[in-house]
Design an enzyme around this catalytic site. Structure first.
Site, PDB file in Angstrom:
ATOM      1  N   CYS A  65       2.282   4.295  -9.705  1.00 37.82           N
ATOM      2  CA  CYS A  65       2.650   3.293  -8.705  1.00 37.82           C
ATOM      3  C   CYS A  65       3.400   2.092  -9.270  1.00 37.82           C
ATOM      4  CB  CYS A  65       1.396   2.820  -7.973  1.00 37.82           C
ATOM      5  SG  CYS A  65       1.809   1.769  -6.557  1.00 37.82           S
ATOM      6  N   CYS A 133       0.287   2.545  12.393  1.00 44.58           N
ATOM      7  CA  CYS A 133      -0.411   3.127  11.246  1.00 44.58           C
ATOM      8  C   CYS A 133      -0.506   2.045  10.172  1.00 44.58           C
ATOM      9  CB  CYS A 133       0.390   4.322  10.727  1.00 44.58           C
ATOM     10  SG  CYS A 133      -0.316   5.033   9.232  1.00 44.58           S
TER      11      CYS A 133
END
Ligand code: SAM
Ligand code: DTB
Ligand code: SF4
Length: 329
Positions: A65, A133
């Site tokens: 990440c 979402c």
């Protein structure tokens, strides 16, 4: 188990899933496409848009990440966005044909002080007529309940990989922590979006293990993002010696097996599309992928972009749809 219908099975054994991975390619794709057509219109693709609402500086050590504070990716950190900015981006996403707006934050978990603003974002986006979402890290039951009440439709929280490979990728939160969050999300009545990343040096058995765990959850996820690792400079996975790009046909196999195991879930061709050819994406759609992220950017990395998606959809005769085009029971 050879599956040729879209009955849901929550008891997949690892060797059965590995056997699917090992089928001749044409047999695997035929099976996946057959199952796909029992539930979905094969020419319709649900389109979601992502927005990073809090960028970088994350305490977790996810080795892929760009946003982990422990990695040295070249990234500008940004604090939690203001509600107005988020609503503006959501309106733009709606204008470009997206039906779901997904807001992502680089957190281990949301803090109490941020909840009010997050809830206002949800109700604001919902009021625009879009599905909402969020992906904010781990959630308590109370936080999941509050988000549901504010109008949140989906919560994304990925298992990322198999339980066996997991510790090679993340050490600051456990596999069980992730499963617990998925329980909270499900118990709150939210739709679950959960998938993983492939191409991190895991084995085929790990890919099979990830998909089996997802398929065997108490209720299969409503949507399953399959990300292909985006190698970001300054992350441990980019620097991992000997890590090669996953064979594109193995990627297609992963999509096909996800489709077979989770016949009624939206399988999302997620991160990594920017570097995929039209041919590879076409194979992924043929294997049963029926959802994508649109726009020029994912959270922090580039995405395929509106123009190239429009041209790909035209070439393949695909149509963007809201997430409710299930054609058969
Ligand atoms: N911080 C939250 C969390 O980890 O749950 C939400 C955001 S996080 C960026 C969401 C997901 O994006 C991760 O679980 C991972 O599957 C995916 N992801 C992140 N970086 C990626 C990369 N470089 N390549 C592919 N997928 C990636
Ligand atoms: C998911 O599975 N993929 C999206 C979404 N859920 C939040 C994120 C992909 C992130 C790719 C790397 C980045 O842009 O930072
Ligand atoms: Fe943080 Fe999520 Fe990135 Fe892990 S994947 S470092 S939790 S933003």
């Amino acid at each position: 188990m050879m599956s040729s219908n879209s009955e849901i099975c929550n008891n997949w054994k690892l060797d059965e899933v590995e056997a699917l991975f090992g089928l001749p390619f044409n047999d695997l794709l035929f099976q996946a496409q057959t199952i796909h057509r029992q539930t979905f219109d094969p020419n319709k693709v649900q389109v979601s848009t992502l927005l990073s609402i809090k960028t970088g500086g994350c305490s977790e050590d996810c080795k892929y990440c760009s946003q982990s504070a422990r990695n040295s990716a070249d990234l500008e950190r940004e604090k939690l966005a203001e509600v107005d900015e988020v609503l503006e981006a959501a309106m733009e996403a709606k204008r470009s044909g997206s039906s779901r707006f997904c807001m992502g934050a680089a957190w281990r978990n949301p803090q109490g002080k941020d909840m009010e603003r997050l809830l206002t974002m949800v109700s604001g986006v919902k009021a625009l007529g879009m599905e909402t979402c969020m992906t904010l890290g781990m959630l308590t039951q109370h936080q999941a309940d509050k988000l549901k009440k504010a109008g949140l439709d989906y919560y994304n929280h990925n298992l990322d990989t198999s339980e066996a490979y997991y510790e090679k990728v993340i050490t600051t939160r456990s596999y069980q922590d992730r499963l617990d969050t998925l329980d909270h999300v499900r118990d709150a009545g939210l739709n679950v979006c959960s998938g993983g990343i492939v191409g991190m040096g895991e084995s085929r058995q790990d890919r099979a293990g990830l998909l089996a765990t997802l398929a065997n959850l108490p209720k299969q996820p409503d949507s399953v993002p399959i990300n292909r690792l985006v190698r970001v400079a300054g992350t441990p996975l980019d620097e991992m010696e000997g890590l090669e790009e996953l064979d594109p046909l193995e990627f297609v196999r992963t999509i096909a097996v996800a489709r077979i195991l989770m016949p009624k879930s939206w399988v999302r061709l997620s991160a990594g599309r920017e570097s995929m050819s039209d041919e590879l994406q076409a194979l992924c759609f043929a294997a049963g992928a029926n959802s994508i992220f649109s726009g020029e950017q994912l959270l922090t990395t580039p995405n395929a972009g509106e123009k190239s998606d429009a041209s790909l959809f035209a070439k393949l005769g695909l149509e963007a749809t809201a997430g409710d085009n299930v054609v058969l029971g």
